[in-house]
Design a protein around this motif. Structure first.
Motif, PDB file in Angstrom:
ATOM      1  N   LEU A  21       0.544  -1.284   0.256  1.00 59.03           N
ATOM      2  CA  LEU A  21      -0.827  -0.260   0.307  1.00 59.03           C
ATOM      3  C   LEU A  21       0.943   1.553   0.082  1.00 59.03           C
ATOM      4  CD1 LEU A  21      -2.705  -1.173   3.089  1.00 59.03           C
ATOM      5  CD2 LEU A  21      -3.278  -0.381  -0.114  1.00 59.03           C
ATOM      6  N   VAL A  22       1.934   1.646   0.674  1.00 59.67           N
ATOM      7  CA  VAL A  22       2.780   2.637   0.784  1.00 59.67           C
ATOM      8  C   VAL A  22       3.663   2.213  -0.443  1.00 59.67           C
ATOM      9  CG1 VAL A  22       4.534   3.454   2.123  1.00 59.67           C
ATOM     10  CG2 VAL A  22       3.184   2.619   3.111  1.00 59.67           C
ATOM     11  N   ILE A  23       4.006   1.363  -1.012  1.00 60.38           N
ATOM     12  CA  ILE A  23       4.559   1.383  -2.184  1.00 60.38           C
ATOM     13  C   ILE A  23       3.513   2.204  -3.353  1.00 60.38           C
ATOM     14  CG2 ILE A  23       4.943   0.121  -4.352  1.00 60.38           C
ATOM     15  CD1 ILE A  23       6.669  -1.458  -2.031  1.00 60.38           C
ATOM     16  N   ALA A  24       2.142   1.571  -3.010  1.00 57.44           N
ATOM     17  CA  ALA A  24       1.294   2.119  -4.011  1.00 57.44           C
ATOM     18  C   ALA A  24       1.526   3.471  -4.015  1.00 57.44           C
ATOM     19  CB  ALA A  24      -0.017   1.194  -3.986  1.00 57.44           C
ATOM     20  N   PHE A  25       1.504   3.977  -2.986  1.00 57.16           N
ATOM     21  CA  PHE A  25       1.247   5.738  -2.271  1.00 57.16           C
ATOM     22  C   PHE A  25       1.996   6.609  -3.331  1.00 57.16           C
ATOM     23  CE2 PHE A  25       2.455   8.856   0.393  1.00 57.16           C
ATOM     24  CZ  PHE A  25       0.981   9.158   0.850  1.00 57.16           C
ATOM     25  N   LEU A  26       3.215   6.004  -3.055  1.00 58.80           N
ATOM     26  CA  LEU A  26       4.923   6.324  -3.191  1.00 58.80           C
ATOM     27  C   LEU A  26       4.827   6.487  -4.974  1.00 58.80           C
ATOM     28  CD1 LEU A  26       6.785   5.090  -1.105  1.00 58.80           C
ATOM     29  CD2 LEU A  26       6.147   7.847  -0.653  1.00 58.80           C
ATOM     30  N   ASN A  27       4.251   5.191  -5.478  1.00 52.86           N
ATOM     31  CA  ASN A  27       4.343   5.040  -7.754  1.00 52.86           C
ATOM     32  C   ASN A  27       3.146   6.109  -7.789  1.00 52.86           C
ATOM     33  OD1 ASN A  27       6.085   3.799  -9.726  1.00 52.86           O
ATOM     34  ND2 ASN A  27       4.110   3.919  -9.840  1.00 52.86           N
ATOM     35  N   TRP A  28       2.501   6.080  -7.413  1.00 51.99           N
ATOM     36  CA  TRP A  28       1.189   7.560  -7.724  1.00 51.99           C
ATOM     37  C   TRP A  28       1.195   8.341  -7.298  1.00 51.99           C
ATOM     38  CZ3 TRP A  28      -0.947   5.638 -11.969  1.00 51.99           C
ATOM     39  CH2 TRP A  28      -2.680   6.678 -12.145  1.00 51.99           C
ATOM     40  N   VAL A  52       6.965  -5.179  -9.155  1.00 51.50           N
ATOM     41  CA  VAL A  52       7.179  -3.930  -8.161  1.00 51.50           C
ATOM     42  C   VAL A  52       7.882  -3.212  -8.499  1.00 51.50           C
ATOM     43  CG1 VAL A  52       6.558  -3.370  -6.112  1.00 51.50           C
ATOM     44  CG2 VAL A  52       4.923  -4.424  -6.966  1.00 51.50           C
ATOM     45  N   GLY A  53       9.358  -4.190  -7.971  1.00 48.59           N
ATOM     46  CA  GLY A  53      11.046  -3.576  -8.257  1.00 48.59           C
ATOM     47  C   GLY A  53      10.743  -3.066  -9.452  1.00 48.59           C
ATOM     48  N   ASN A  54      10.593  -3.487 -10.407  1.00 44.21           N
ATOM     49  CA  ASN A  54      10.858  -2.876 -11.720  1.00 44.21           C
ATOM     50  C   ASN A  54      10.374  -2.029 -12.095  1.00 44.21           C
ATOM     51  OD1 ASN A  54      13.608  -4.689 -13.421  1.00 44.21           O
ATOM     52  ND2 ASN A  54      12.052  -6.329 -12.337  1.00 44.21           N
ATOM     53  N   GLY A  55       8.606  -2.331 -12.053  1.00 43.03           N
ATOM     54  CA  GLY A  55       7.538  -0.578 -12.369  1.00 43.03           C
ATOM     55  C   GLY A  55       8.545   0.458 -11.504  1.00 43.03           C
ATOM     56  N   THR A  56       8.111   0.520 -10.360  1.00 43.95           N
ATOM     57  CA  THR A  56       9.165   1.416  -9.074  1.00 43.95           C
ATOM     58  C   THR A  56      10.134   2.187 -10.001  1.00 43.95           C
ATOM     59  OG1 THR A  56       9.816   0.308  -7.343  1.00 43.95           O
ATOM     60  CG2 THR A  56       7.513   1.450  -7.539  1.00 43.95           C
ATOM     61  N   PHE A  70       9.950   9.803  -4.572  1.00 43.54           N
ATOM     62  CA  PHE A  70       9.155   8.741  -4.485  1.00 43.54           C
ATOM     63  C   PHE A  70       9.229   7.509  -5.222  1.00 43.54           C
ATOM     64  CE2 PHE A  70       6.237  13.420  -5.002  1.00 43.54           C
ATOM     65  CZ  PHE A  70       6.848  13.100  -3.442  1.00 43.54           C
ATOM     66  N   ALA A  71       9.214   7.154  -5.997  1.00 42.67           N
ATOM     67  CA  ALA A  71       9.499   6.517  -7.141  1.00 42.67           C
ATOM     68  C   ALA A  71      10.941   6.010  -6.311  1.00 42.67           C
ATOM     69  CB  ALA A  71       9.691   6.218  -8.301  1.00 42.67           C
ATOM     70  N   LEU A  72      11.922   5.770  -6.365  1.00 47.26           N
ATOM     71  CA  LEU A  72      12.949   5.114  -5.501  1.00 47.26           C
ATOM     72  C   LEU A  72      13.027   4.819  -4.256  1.00 47.26           C
ATOM     73  CD1 LEU A  72      15.824   7.425  -6.952  1.00 47.26           C
ATOM     74  CD2 LEU A  72      15.545   5.230  -7.401  1.00 47.26           C
ATOM     75  N   MET A  73      12.102   5.490  -3.418  1.00 50.22           N
ATOM     76  CA  MET A  73      12.165   5.109  -2.010  1.00 50.22           C
ATOM     77  C   MET A  73      10.919   3.883  -2.519  1.00 50.22           C
ATOM     78  SD  MET A  73      11.175   8.316   0.214  1.00 50.22           S
ATOM     79  CE  MET A  73      10.175   9.833  -0.427  1.00 50.22           C
ATOM     80  N   ALA A  74       9.492   3.973  -3.588  1.00 52.12           N
ATOM     81  CA  ALA A  74       9.069   3.065  -2.988  1.00 52.12           C
ATOM     82  C   ALA A  74       9.823   1.580  -3.491  1.00 52.12           C
ATOM     83  CB  ALA A  74       7.479   3.206  -3.903  1.00 52.12           C
ATOM     84  N   ALA A  75      11.029   1.555  -4.367  1.00 53.05           N
ATOM     85  CA  ALA A  75      11.499   0.351  -5.028  1.00 53.05           C
ATOM     86  C   ALA A  75      12.446  -0.048  -3.819  1.00 53.05           C
ATOM     87  CB  ALA A  75      11.868   0.883  -6.410  1.00 53.05           C
TER      88      ALA A  75
END
Length: 548
Positions: free
Chosen positions: A322-329, A385-389, A499-504
């Motif tokens: 959920l946090v990753i989705a939040f950051l990536n979006w 998720v890893g590659n997407g972020t 944001f995206a790098l934190m998600a990765a």
């Protein structure tokens, strides 16, 4: 291996009941043709497309709206954030209402809300009215999205068909972003009503979606919950808290004394207190209900709006996703917002010329959906998720390094392609994972968060760079030097990349053990006389692969 089954844990029983409510009803058998099943997926996906395009279509028309309604540039973000704020803050509330009173009913009410307030936006005569109506328009999205996801979960039992349905639905987010850019650019420049046509189009599309849902969706099944009440106190606390915090983030830089302005400080403190009270209240309700279920009948102890134990499911990996989705979006929507402003306000392109540069988003988004649907049952979640972020971060970095004198194909095109891959990979696979334990009501607030943070960075950088050149930027930002604006656009993109790098990083640290989230099982679906039945699950059947 022993065939003896261990008694399910209390959490397993609770999750089993949750799955039973979301995905199954003991006496319910859904009879539908293949064509109806396809239309269910199309209608739910179209709702997602419209929900996201309601933000991006407005984004591409912001320069036109700014001139038409004489809105100051630093207030433009509210035309996008107001929609995202209301839809994000109310997702929990409307998700609960949909579970209790019927997802089809909630979906239809949401589409009617979209139609009514989209028309209202089209007739707005000033910026404040438009921003307020955008907030009400977002209520429709808050009702349709959780309802659509619940409808899909109920319509398709765990199988390859479900994975495809969820992947298609999730692809509606990045595809909707691209669609909004394209249709927004065309309507803004080529129609006589310019930016107002965007809202007329949204109203018409929502009306068609409502009709399609009315025809194709299965009838609502009465909720099996004994206590059908809403946690009004929790809903009020979380909504007020989130609204206050996002408002402060958007206004803190432009208030009379900046972050030292008294009302900014007071509202920020109140917002934090409200969210803290919400968490304490939900924890208390969950504890009371678990210890003595009979107390759920009391007016002061309704079932919690959001069980805090949800965040600990799957060994905490649910919270991580959920946090990753939040950051990536946050990164994706910030990229979309600042790229279109860069094209129109810095390069001085027309809306149609800007729209043409976003066409690859739509094409790649559709292709990416097919790819995810085919391989989601073969590759582990961390790969997606890893590659997407990382792809989302790369797209933002390309624009952060952009050289305006170089061709679009050097920076703009690869960035436009990569940002869709990133969003689609994360959103599709993450939605399938979360659907195994709960509907993902918690991620959409990322839109408003990402825009407000990146706007703060942009305004701060432009003011600072302009001051170096001896220019004091006016309230509308129209006198800012071009070099200062370029630096602001670049730093706003660096913010999105962060944001995206934190998600990765979160994906690499916590999701390596999740495994494959898609389903391989194929359900035979014969149009003539075979029905598609959704069978009830026991308390721990669906949860065996998920660590508790």
């Amino acid at each position: 291996m022993s065939k003896e089954r261990n008694p399910p844990s209390p959490l397993g029983r609770e999750l089993g009941r949750s799955f039973s409510n979301i995905e199954t009803t003991k006496s319910h058998v859904a009879e539908r043709s293949r064509l109806r099943s396809i239309f269910i997926v199309i209608t739910c996906t179209a709702a997602m497309v419209v929900n996201i395009s309601n933000s991006t279509s407005v984004s591409i028309s912001l320069p036109t709206i700014e001139k038409s309604l004489s809105i100051e540039e630093d207030q433009l973000q509210w035309l996008v954030s107001a929609y995202s704020l209301s839809s994000g803050c109310l997702l929990l509330f409307f998700g609960r209402l949909a579970d209790l009173y019927g997802r089809k009913k909630a979906f239809m009410i949401g589409t009617l809300c979209q139609v009514a307030f989209s028309l209202g936006c089209g007739f707005a005569q000033d910026g404040l009215t438009l921003a307020v109506l955008r907030g009400f328009q977002g209520i429709g999205g808050a009702a349709t999205i959780p309802s659509a996801l619940g409808i899909l979960a109920n319509a398709f039992p765990p199988s390859r068909a479900r994975s495809t349905a969820f992947a298609t639905f999730a692809a509606g987010a990045p595809v909707g972003g691209a669609f909004g850019m394209i249709i927004g650019g065309v309507l803004t420049q080529l129609t006589s009503t310019h930016w107002r046509s965007i809202f007329y189009m949204a109203a018409a599309t929502s009306a068609f979606i409502g009709v399609s849902g009315l025809i194709s969706f299965d009838a609502d099944v009465p909720s099996s919950e004994v206590v059908k009440r809403v946690d009004w106190i929790g809903a009020s606390l979380v909504t007020i808290g989130l609204v206050l915090i996002v408002f402060v983030l958007g206004q803190g830089e432009i208030a009379s004394n900046g972050w030292k302005t008294p009302y900014i400080i007071v509202l920020l403190i109140l917002g934090v207190i409200m969210l803290a009270l919400f968490l304490v209240w939900e924890w208390k309700l969950e504890r009371i209900i678990d210890e003595d279920p009979s107390r759920a009948t009391s007016m002061w102890t309704p079932p919690p709006l959001m069980r805090l134990s949800l965040w600990a499911r799957a060994n905490g990996q649910m919270a991580v996703v959920l946090v990753i989705a939040f950051l990536n979006w946050s990164a994706f929507i910030s990229w979309s917002f600042w790229v279109q402003l860069y094209y129109q306000n810095y390069l001085l392109l027309t809306p149609v010329e800007t729209m043409i540069r976003f066409i690859p988003m739509f094409i790649v988004g559709c292709l990416c959906n097919f790819f995810v649907a085919m391989v989601v049952s073969r590759l582990p979640l961390v790969i997606f998720v890893g590659n997407g972020t990382l792809l989302t971060a790369t797209a933002a970095i390309l624009f952060a390094l952009i050289n305006p004198s170089m061709t679009y194909w050097a920076f703009g095109f690869p960035s436009t392609v990569l940002v869709v891959f990133g969003a689609d990979f994360v959103y599709s696979s993450g939605t399938i994972f979360i659907a195994k334990s709960s509907l993902p009501h918690e991620h959409s607030i990322g839109t408003a968060f990402g825009l407000t943070i990146s706007t703060i960075v942009f305004n701060t950088v432009v003011d600072k760079e302009s001051a170096k050149l001896g220019v004091t930027v006016n309230s509308s930002g129209t006198n800012a030097p071009m070099s200062a604006q370029l630096t602001g656009y670049r730093d706003a993109q660096w913010t999105g990349a962060a944001f995206a790098l934190m998600a990765a990083l979160l994906a690499a640290l916590f999701l390596r053990s999740v495994g494959i989230v898609g389903h391989n099982r194929v359900i035979r679906h014969v149009d003539s006389d075979q029905t598609m039945a959704i069978r009830p699950v026991s308390d721990d059947t669906e949860l065996r692969a998920m660590p508790i």
